[in-house]
Write an enzyme that holds these catalytic residues in place. Structure first.
Site, PDB file in Angstrom:
ATOM      1  N   HIS A 211      -7.635 -21.097  55.699  1.00  0.00           N
ATOM      2  CA  HIS A 211      -5.941 -21.865  55.966  1.00  0.00           C
ATOM      3  C   HIS A 211      -6.196 -23.359  56.344  1.00  0.00           C
ATOM      4  O   HIS A 211      -5.981 -24.763  56.423  1.00  0.00           O
ATOM      5  CB  HIS A 211      -4.904 -21.788  56.738  1.00  0.00           C
ATOM      6  N   GLU A 452      -1.265  -9.335  47.137  1.00  0.00           N
ATOM      7  CA  GLU A 452      -2.675  -9.765  47.454  1.00  0.00           C
ATOM      8  C   GLU A 452      -3.574  -9.114  48.952  1.00  0.00           C
ATOM      9  O   GLU A 452      -4.620  -9.590  49.404  1.00  0.00           O
ATOM     10  CB  GLU A 452      -2.402 -11.086  48.770  1.00  0.00           C
ATOM     11  N   ASP A 476      -6.676 -14.060  50.197  1.00  0.00           N
ATOM     12  CA  ASP A 476      -6.333 -12.134  50.993  1.00  0.00           C
ATOM     13  C   ASP A 476      -7.210 -11.614  50.020  1.00  0.00           C
ATOM     14  O   ASP A 476      -7.485 -10.332  50.982  1.00  0.00           O
ATOM     15  CB  ASP A 476      -5.829 -12.588  51.240  1.00  0.00           C
ATOM     16  N   CYS A 523      -2.245 -17.873  42.382  1.00  0.00           N
ATOM     17  CA  CYS A 523      -1.846 -19.132  43.340  1.00  0.00           C
ATOM     18  C   CYS A 523      -3.056 -19.479  44.840  1.00  0.00           C
ATOM     19  O   CYS A 523      -2.419 -19.954  45.223  1.00  0.00           O
ATOM     20  CB  CYS A 523      -0.876 -18.921  44.133  1.00  0.00           C
TER      21      CYS A 523
HETATM   22  C1  PEP Z   1      -3.589 -16.003  49.498  1.00  0.00           C
HETATM   23  O1  PEP Z   1      -3.572 -15.190  50.086  1.00  0.00           O
HETATM   24  O2  PEP Z   1      -5.110 -16.652  48.228  1.00  0.00           O
HETATM   25  C2  PEP Z   1      -2.490 -16.816  49.528  1.00  0.00           C
HETATM   26  C3  PEP Z   1      -2.397 -17.904  48.311  1.00  0.00           C
HETATM   27  O3  PEP Z   1      -2.024 -16.891  50.604  1.00  0.00           O
HETATM   28  P1  PEP Z   1      -2.364 -18.115  52.260  1.00  0.00           P
HETATM   29  O4  PEP Z   1      -3.860 -18.573  51.198  1.00  0.00           O
HETATM   30  O5  PEP Z   1      -1.537 -18.518  52.374  1.00  0.00           O
HETATM   31  O6  PEP Z   1      -3.192 -17.046  52.339  1.00  0.00           O
HETATM   32 MG    MG Z   2      -2.901 -15.205  50.914  1.00  0.00          MG
END
Ligand code: PEP
Ligand code: MG
Length: 591
Positions: A211, A452, A476, A523
């Protein structure tokens, strides 16, 4: 000795440069940054790192010894002042701090570093402290492990004693001239950088989809992670070139290399400017198939960038960033205000608000329960279902915001059908509560789930029946499919969106959702990866959500794509089980 001047790119060039060398890491955010190094530690201990002149080494040693002596005096004084009726722990605590101070790791080893490597006293001390802290972190016994905080407190005292007595060069004057060099950043640290205008970031640790890296990318700045020993090898004020696409960091470049990168940087700026012309062009393929390009945001302020990039909506609002970097959790009204602000600013475009995805590398003060293996622990929806009051507060805030424009609710990390059933139950409960209070909300608020976890992708039937839409979180999905911790740079090279297992899960999810008539988006970071746009289109994807900084480049790719062509190639890539062949096919697809 006079105080050194603040670093600027010009001064760094004019000064006799140190040896030029190159470091390789993982580029997380494209572009080229040219600037002066500003070294920071993620810890509270922000210390400068500079070279001590050969004839100043003795004075530096004396400065170090004085600071240690001063702290010893302080601790002895405090000990003497402990009232006789005070709890015995107070004296024991001061004894412990004295023992830590006298440990040769802190009182002697830094002297050696100052003498042999001619580093400043603060840096030598913190270097040794980090080694000691690391040793404590490996201790099984939780009581002893916690003693690392005592080590940090003792060192903080010594650093305070050195304050104002050194010769650290001041940080660069202009933020645009700064490339921040750190060992590691938490996502919350990174978020704080949104208020600054640095040229770029480089860190020793971190994976490309951590993140921290995702927030760096959202800043639209060149960033490199996983450089291993950058913070130890680079000195304050040194001239750096960070090539965020290649993951290459050049320290003390010569004039010719610098000139080449300056040229490349202006070419990239020009390309970025040209892309802006596509802002209002509807995203559609050559044959006119419309493609939705939405934005991922972390904070309400990010909406401006999303609109500037021509996003058709917010496909992922990572609401947990509202909860991070603060002591108390935001209440219902504060959350409602943040969500309403986003909905209003998006002016009728859909806003997908993800419920709190806390845990793993995102922590909230006082509310996280990391567990022994945070990525597999009480994260995201698991955490929310374990804290129903907190979850209901968020659901009420989101529902209230849904009265002001189209809102969709997205649930992260689902793996079991019963988790979705529980969520739907809480949504009903929140709606009933609001209805009783005569508070307006959208009764038809769509509820979606993030795919995910591989189990959710493989058992999709249960989810398409229960949910209104799906969004594939490839970050994920890759982490859990390939069993690689997103935040661990030692396995970052195994992160591979083209792994056949990943592509099969993504392709299968898109196909199954479409067959069931359930809208599906991606996403995760794959959606903003220009090299993967055609592949995803070929797998049937028509909804992408990504950081605004990537949106126009992806749009350009969509505009140049033809569905029948990309479909054929995507099927060939899906059938390939040889990595080299897959890469060749992808290159052909993108040619
Ligand atoms: C992902 O896991 O691809 C996602 C969009 O959520 P995050 O990156 O916040 O875990
Ligand atoms: Mg995620």
């Amino acid at each position: 000795m006079g105080k050194p001047e603040a670093a600027t790119v010009e001064r760094a060039l004019a000064a006799p440069a140190g040896a030029s060398f190159t470091l390789h890491g993982a580029g997380v955010s494209g572009g080229i940054a040219i600037g002066c190094a500003h070294l920071v530690t993620a810890a509270r201990l922000e210390v400068p790192h500079y070279e001590v002149a050969a004839d100043a080494v003795d004075a530096e040693l004396a400065r170090f010894d004085d600071a240690i002596a001063e702290v010893r005096g302080e601790l002895i004084g405090l000990h003497a002042a402990v009232p006789t009726d005070a709890p015995a722990e107070m004296g024991a605590f001061l004894d412990l701090h004295l023992m830590i101070l006298d440990d040769s790791t802190l009182s002697q080893a830094p002297r050696e570093l100052i003498r042999t490597r001619r580093v400043n006293a603060e840096w030598a001390l913190v270097h040794q402290m980090e080694m000691l802290v690391h040793r404590f972190e490996e201790i099984e016994d939780p009581y002893l492990r916690e003693r690392k905080a005592d080590v940090q407190q003792v060192v903080e005292r010594a650093l305070k004693a050195m304050l104002g007595t050194g010769h650290a060069p001041p940080p660069p004057e202009r933020e645009e001239d700064i490339i921040v060099v750190a060992h590691d950043f938490s996502p919350a640290d990174m978020l704080a950088f949104k208020q600054h205008r640095f040229a770029g970031f480089v860190t020793d640790l971190g994976g490309v989809t951590s993140h921290t890296a995702i927030v760096a990318r959202s800043l639209g700045l060149p960033a490199i992670v996983g450089l291993h020993r950058a913070r130890h090898m680079i000195r304050e004020g040194e001239l750096l070139i960070a090539d965020g696409a290649a993951g290459v960091l050049i320290v003390n470049p010569d004039r010719q290399v610098l000139a080449e990168y300056q040229l490349r940087r202006s070419q990239l700026d020009l390309e970025r400017q040209k892309l802006k012309r596509l802002r209002t062009t509807p995203a559609a393929t050559i044959e006119g198939v419309p493609v939705e390009l939405a934005a991922n945001i972390e904070l309400p302020e990010d909406v401006e960038q999303a609109l500037e990039a021509g996003a058709t909506g917010v496909g992922l609002f990572r609401s947990e960033f509202l909860f991070m970097g603060r002591m108390e959790l935001p209440g219902e009204d504060e959350q409602f205000e943040a969500y309403r602000q986003v909905v209003a600013a998006m002016g009728g475009r859909p806003v997908t608000i993800r419920t709190l995805d806390i845990g793993a590398d995102k922590t909230v003060n006082g509310a996280d329960r990391a567990g022994p293996n945070p990525a597999l622990g009480l994260r995201a929806i698991r955490f929310c279902l374990a804290e129903p009051q907190m979850f209901l507060t968020q659901l009420r805030a989101i529902l209230r915001a849904s009265h002001y424009g189209p809102v969709r609710l997205l649930v992260p990390m689902i793996a079991h059908a019963h988790e979705v059933d529980q969520v739907l139950h809480y949504v009903q409960q929140a709606k009933a509560g609001l209805a009783r209070e005569a508070v307006a909300f959208d009764a038809a608020l769509p509820v979606g789930g993030m795919i995910e976890i591989p189990a959710a992708a493989l058992a999709l039937g249960a989810f398409v029946k229960r949910l209104d839409f799906l969004s594939i979180g490839t970050n994920d999905l890759i982490q859990y499919t390939l069993a690689i911790d997103r935040t661990d740079d030692t396995v970052a090279h195994l992160y591979d969106p083209l792994h056949p297992a990943v592509l099969h899960l993504v392709g299968h999810t898109i196909r199954t959702a479409h067959r069931a008539g359930v809208p599906v988006a991606v996403c995760g970071e794959m959606a903003g990866e220009v090299a993967l746009t055609r592949l995803l289109l070929g797998l049937g994807l028509r909804q992408f959500s990504m950081h605004p900084a990537q949106l126009l480049a992806v749009k350009q790719q969509v505009l140049r794509s033809s569905i029948p062509e990309v479909e054929v190639m995507a099927q060939r890539i899906l059938r390939s089980d040889h990595p080299e062949r897959t890469r060749q096919l992808l290159a052909k697809l993108n040619a």
